[in-house]
Design a protein around this motif. Structure first.
Motif, PDB file in Angstrom:
ATOM      1  N   VAL A   1       0.732  -1.021  -0.018  1.00 31.81           N
ATOM      2  CA  VAL A   1       0.048  -0.057  -0.032  1.00 31.81           C
ATOM      3  C   VAL A   1       0.959   1.327  -0.057  1.00 31.81           C
ATOM      4  O   VAL A   1       0.640   2.351  -0.772  1.00 31.81           O
ATOM      5  N   ALA A   2       1.882   1.174   0.697  1.00 24.19           N
ATOM      6  CA  ALA A   2       2.917   2.433   0.923  1.00 24.19           C
ATOM      7  C   ALA A   2       3.504   2.758  -0.443  1.00 24.19           C
ATOM      8  O   ALA A   2       3.358   3.776  -0.821  1.00 24.19           O
ATOM      9  N   HIS A   3       3.700   1.581  -1.053  1.00 20.34           N
ATOM     10  CA  HIS A   3       4.270   1.824  -2.441  1.00 20.34           C
ATOM     11  C   HIS A   3       3.480   2.277  -3.496  1.00 20.34           C
ATOM     12  O   HIS A   3       3.709   3.305  -4.297  1.00 20.34           O
ATOM     13  N   THR A   4       2.240   1.369  -3.640  1.00 21.34           N
ATOM     14  CA  THR A   4       1.546   1.655  -4.775  1.00 21.34           C
ATOM     15  C   THR A   4       0.706   2.812  -4.720  1.00 21.34           C
ATOM     16  O   THR A   4       0.234   3.670  -5.632  1.00 21.34           O
ATOM     17  N   CYS A   5       0.430   3.118  -3.385  1.00 21.53           N
ATOM     18  CA  CYS A   5      -0.531   4.377  -3.223  1.00 21.53           C
ATOM     19  C   CYS A   5       0.201   5.577  -2.582  1.00 21.53           C
ATOM     20  O   CYS A   5      -0.300   6.523  -2.443  1.00 21.53           O
ATOM     21  N   GLN A   6       1.529   5.308  -2.850  1.00 23.13           N
ATOM     22  CA  GLN A   6       2.362   6.710  -2.353  1.00 23.13           C
ATOM     23  C   GLN A   6       1.976   7.026  -0.931  1.00 23.13           C
ATOM     24  O   GLN A   6       1.750   8.387  -1.077  1.00 23.13           O
ATOM     25  N   LEU A   7       1.811   6.380  -0.118  1.00 23.30           N
ATOM     26  CA  LEU A   7       1.754   6.769   1.527  1.00 23.30           C
ATOM     27  C   LEU A   7       2.810   6.298   2.248  1.00 23.30           C
ATOM     28  O   LEU A   7       2.950   5.453   3.143  1.00 23.30           O
ATOM     29  N   ALA A   8       4.026   6.801   2.073  1.00 19.22           N
ATOM     30  CA  ALA A   8       5.014   6.335   2.662  1.00 19.22           C
ATOM     31  C   ALA A   8       5.960   7.348   3.648  1.00 19.22           C
ATOM     32  O   ALA A   8       6.884   6.794   4.198  1.00 19.22           O
ATOM     33  N   TRP A   9       5.401   8.612   3.870  1.00 19.89           N
ATOM     34  CA  TRP A   9       5.876   9.419   4.774  1.00 19.89           C
ATOM     35  C   TRP A   9       5.271   9.232   6.263  1.00 19.89           C
ATOM     36  O   TRP A   9       4.240   8.421   6.228  1.00 19.89           O
ATOM     37  N   PRO A  10       5.764   9.932   7.295  1.00 18.93           N
ATOM     38  CA  PRO A  10       5.249   9.342   8.872  1.00 18.93           C
ATOM     39  C   PRO A  10       3.689   9.491   8.912  1.00 18.93           C
ATOM     40  O   PRO A  10       3.273   8.322   9.280  1.00 18.93           O
ATOM     41  N   ASP A  11       3.133  10.560   8.711  1.00 20.84           N
ATOM     42  CA  ASP A  11       1.901  10.469   8.849  1.00 20.84           C
ATOM     43  C   ASP A  11       0.949   9.704   7.955  1.00 20.84           C
ATOM     44  O   ASP A  11      -0.115   9.001   8.412  1.00 20.84           O
ATOM     45  N   GLU A  12       1.413   9.448   7.007  1.00 17.48           N
ATOM     46  CA  GLU A  12       0.778   8.387   5.988  1.00 17.48           C
ATOM     47  C   GLU A  12       1.052   7.255   6.243  1.00 17.48           C
ATOM     48  O   GLU A  12       0.112   6.381   6.173  1.00 17.48           O
ATOM     49  N   LEU A  13       2.086   6.700   6.863  1.00 15.08           N
ATOM     50  CA  LEU A  13       2.420   5.318   7.287  1.00 15.08           C
ATOM     51  C   LEU A  13       1.609   5.077   8.472  1.00 15.08           C
ATOM     52  O   LEU A  13       1.072   3.768   8.584  1.00 15.08           O
ATOM     53  N   GLU A  14       1.047   5.875   9.223  1.00  9.75           N
ATOM     54  CA  GLU A  14       0.115   5.841  10.387  1.00  9.75           C
ATOM     55  C   GLU A  14      -1.150   5.363   9.915  1.00  9.75           C
ATOM     56  O   GLU A  14      -1.837   4.440  10.374  1.00  9.75           O
ATOM     57  N   THR A  15      -1.562   5.861   8.725  1.00  8.80           N
ATOM     58  CA  THR A  15      -2.812   5.651   8.148  1.00  8.80           C
ATOM     59  C   THR A  15      -2.846   4.246   7.367  1.00  8.80           C
ATOM     60  O   THR A  15      -3.716   3.415   7.745  1.00  8.80           O
ATOM     61  N   VAL A  16      -1.594   4.124   7.009  1.00  9.23           N
ATOM     62  CA  VAL A  16      -1.401   2.409   6.182  1.00  9.23           C
ATOM     63  C   VAL A  16      -1.574   1.448   7.606  1.00  9.23           C
ATOM     64  O   VAL A  16      -2.241   0.696   7.322  1.00  9.23           O
TER      65      VAL A  16
ATOM     66  N   ALA B   1      11.201  -0.343  16.698  1.00  9.59           N
ATOM     67  CA  ALA B   1      10.696   0.521  17.429  1.00  9.59           C
ATOM     68  C   ALA B   1       9.447   1.665  17.079  1.00  9.59           C
ATOM     69  O   ALA B   1       9.018   2.214  17.923  1.00  9.59           O
ATOM     70  N   ASP B   2       9.366   1.479  15.900  1.00 10.66           N
ATOM     71  CA  ASP B   2       8.287   2.321  15.250  1.00 10.66           C
ATOM     72  C   ASP B   2       7.655   1.837  14.342  1.00 10.66           C
ATOM     73  O   ASP B   2       7.676   0.828  13.567  1.00 10.66           O
TER      74      ASP B   2
ATOM     75  N   ALA C   1       8.877  -0.970   7.000  1.00 13.59           N
ATOM     76  CA  ALA C   1       9.981  -1.123   6.140  1.00 13.59           C
ATOM     77  C   ALA C   1      10.793  -2.439   6.135  1.00 13.59           C
ATOM     78  O   ALA C   1      11.091  -3.223   5.294  1.00 13.59           O
ATOM     79  N   GLU C   2      10.818  -3.118   7.494  1.00 13.41           N
ATOM     80  CA  GLU C   2      11.603  -4.183   7.767  1.00 13.41           C
ATOM     81  C   GLU C   2      10.851  -5.590   7.635  1.00 13.41           C
ATOM     82  O   GLU C   2      11.030  -6.572   7.360  1.00 13.41           O
ATOM     83  N   GLN C   3       9.537  -5.231   8.015  1.00  9.75           N
ATOM     84  CA  GLN C   3       8.644  -6.695   8.190  1.00  9.75           C
ATOM     85  C   GLN C   3       9.351  -7.800   8.918  1.00  9.75           C
ATOM     86  O   GLN C   3       9.435  -8.987   8.269  1.00  9.75           O
ATOM     87  N   PRO C   4       9.983  -7.483   9.812  1.00  7.48           N
ATOM     88  CA  PRO C   4      10.692  -8.662  10.691  1.00  7.48           C
ATOM     89  C   PRO C   4       9.615  -9.772  11.237  1.00  7.48           C
ATOM     90  O   PRO C   4       8.570  -9.579  11.510  1.00  7.48           O
ATOM     91  N   PRO C   5      10.142 -11.112  11.411  1.00 10.02           N
ATOM     92  CA  PRO C   5       9.358 -11.791  12.205  1.00 10.02           C
ATOM     93  C   PRO C   5       8.975 -11.461  13.442  1.00 10.02           C
ATOM     94  O   PRO C   5       9.836 -10.652  14.100  1.00 10.02           O
ATOM     95  N   ARG C   6       7.768 -11.705  13.751  1.00  8.06           N
ATOM     96  CA  ARG C   6       6.845 -11.208  14.772  1.00  8.06           C
ATOM     97  C   ARG C   6       7.610 -11.896  16.266  1.00  8.06           C
ATOM     98  O   ARG C   6       7.606 -13.073  16.304  1.00  8.06           O
ATOM     99  N   ARG C   7       7.971 -10.902  17.154  1.00  9.00           N
ATOM    100  CA  ARG C   7       8.821 -11.373  18.373  1.00  9.00           C
ATOM    101  C   ARG C   7       7.613 -12.278  19.183  1.00  9.00           C
ATOM    102  O   ARG C   7       7.926 -13.322  19.447  1.00  9.00           O
ATOM    103  N   PHE C   8       6.448 -11.470  19.553  1.00  8.02           N
ATOM    104  CA  PHE C   8       5.499 -12.412  20.069  1.00  8.02           C
ATOM    105  C   PHE C   8       3.990 -12.070  19.333  1.00  8.02           C
ATOM    106  O   PHE C   8       3.869 -11.160  19.034  1.00  8.02           O
TER     107      PHE C   8
END
Ligand SMILES: [Zn+2]
Length: 420
Positions: free
Chosen positions: A336-351, A385-386, A392-399
């Motif tokens: 969504v962030a890439h295709t809808c161009q919603l990648a800046w901080p407030d936009e990522l909160e929406t995503v 942390a955020d 950006a990283e999509q790491p494995p979920r800790r819990f």
């Protein structure tokens, strides 16, 4: 917040989107009982979140689970065209059974849960070849996963309601078999008259059964497709505002500006939620474009600006329409962030809202959804942390905690060997 009531589970040292400083989250009887810094609470089980980002469990309101993971045997070696995908889909349904679907689909539910998804709306093809087999299978799947992943079953007319005789009757039977949500695919019908009959029948069925509606509308680049507009009108006339979600709405992106504004306004007035499924739309749409290549996704920005509830779902995993996928709502968020161009901080909160609270709102399961005391304890801890780092990283979920119980954990061991 201080308290002496013992907790079943205490998640220490996590960040939330609403609390910048680390907090602890206590869970009792399946619900969040307290949130605050350094809670003085005893617990049966204590987990160290190590400063990771805690989010309410992800919500994916659009997933096909009867046709998922069909494997290489049924997959053509290259893009088969729309008719080719339909043929693969139809052949697959000739052989499938309730038990086989439940086992196969459970693999994707397990995958989604590992990625922190605790609520999912699953679509079952209901058509002439398999009848209600898919719907009965997903109802059984819903019961198998109850208490870990909340599944809503939507009946879906993959081969349309009026292409073969008996479409309406099969839909009635599938709802009678225990499905929750009335799906639809109106724009695929052969004529506008049938498209309207399709919308009318589905809305009428939903009202008779007090069910929500989730239709796949205008999943195309063709600006002549107008089922979303008709559905919005009929939703208002039927008084079903707030109970209808649509997915895709690709044609809306192809309308000229005045008409698009009209339809976006109608959708907002009808209280319709709009679900975008960016991976699949990117793969399937814009194929006839040369020069300005369309991206297939709907007008996410315009809809958000109009106050429409917009969400994002996975849609497909390993099926005729999409050979890829790993049921990860953070991957969906990244698309969504890439295709809808919603990648800046407030936009990522929406995503992030689009894969959490907005999706829960569309599934009308937003009561008790979140990370506040009283909310059901469905929590995913992403070891970052955020929000920006999570997408950006999509790491494995800790819990992953579902209904108050730790259901998955993962830790990646990384060793860096510096030069001597
Ligand atoms: Zn779909």
């Amino acid at each position: 917040m201080m308290g002496a009531m013992p907790a079943d589970l205490l998640l220490r040292n996590v960040r939330c989107r609403t609390h910048p400083a680390p907090v602890d989250i206590a869970v009792a009887a399946g619900a969040i009982s307290a949130v605050g810094p350094a809670l003085a609470i005893d617990a049966v089980q204590t987990l160290d979140g190590e400063g990771g980002l805690a989010l309410p469990g992800f919500v994916n309101a659009h997933q096909h689970l009867d046709k998922t993971c069909i494997g290489d045997a049924l997959r053509p070696p290259r893009w088969p065209g729309w008719a080719g995908m339909w043929e693969v889909n139809r052949r697959h349904r000739e052989t499938y059974t309730v038990d086989e679907i439940v086992d196969r689909a459970s693999g994707v539910v397990e995958q989604a849960l590992r990625h922190g998804t605790t609520r999912m709306r699953a679509f079952a093809d209901v058509e002439a070849v398999a009848g209600t087999t898919g719907a009965r299978a997903l109802v059984a799947l819903r019961e198998r996963w109850a208490g870990e992943v909340e599944v809503q079953v939507a009946v879906f007319p993959q081969d349309l309601l009026y292409a073969d005789p008996g479409g309406e009757r099969r839909f009635e039977e599938a709802m009678e078999a225990g499905a929750d949500v009335v799906g639809g695919l109106p724009a695929g019908e052969a004529t506008d008259e049938r498209m309207r009959a399709h919308v009318d029948f589905c809305l009428d069925l939903a009202r008779r059964r007090d069910a929500d509606v989730h239709m796949l509308c205008d999943d195309s680049d063709d600006p002549a497709q107008r089922s979303l507009e008709y559905l919005a009108h009929r939703t208002i006339e039927a008084g079903w505002e707030g109970r209808v979600t649509v997915s895709h709405a690709g044609a809306l992106a192809a309308y000229d500006e005045p008409h698009a504004r009209l339809v976006v306004g109608l959708v907002a007035e009808a209280g319709i939620s709009v679900c975008t499924n960016p991976q699949i739309s990117l793969l399937l749409h814009g194929r006839d474009d040369r020069g300005a290549i369309r991206r297939g996704t709907t007008r996410v920005g315009d809809l958000l600006d109009a106050g429409v509830n917009v969400l994002a779902g996975q849609d497909d995993v390993d099926d005729p329409y999409y050979p890829l996928g790993r049921a990860d709502q953070l991957e969906v968020a990244s698309f969504v962030a890439h295709t809808c161009q919603l990648a800046w901080p407030d936009e990522l909160e929406t995503v992030m809202d689009m894969v959490t609270v907005n999706a829960a709102r569309a599934m009308r399961t937003a009561d008790g959804y979140g990370l506040e005391p009283g909310d059901r304890a469905d929590i995913v801890v992403v070891p970052v942390a955020d929000v920006r780092s999570a997408v950006a990283e999509q790491p494995p979920r800790r819990f992953v905690i579902s209904h108050g119980r730790l259901v998955c954990e993962a830790r990646v061991e990384r060793t860096r060997y510096p030069r001597a």
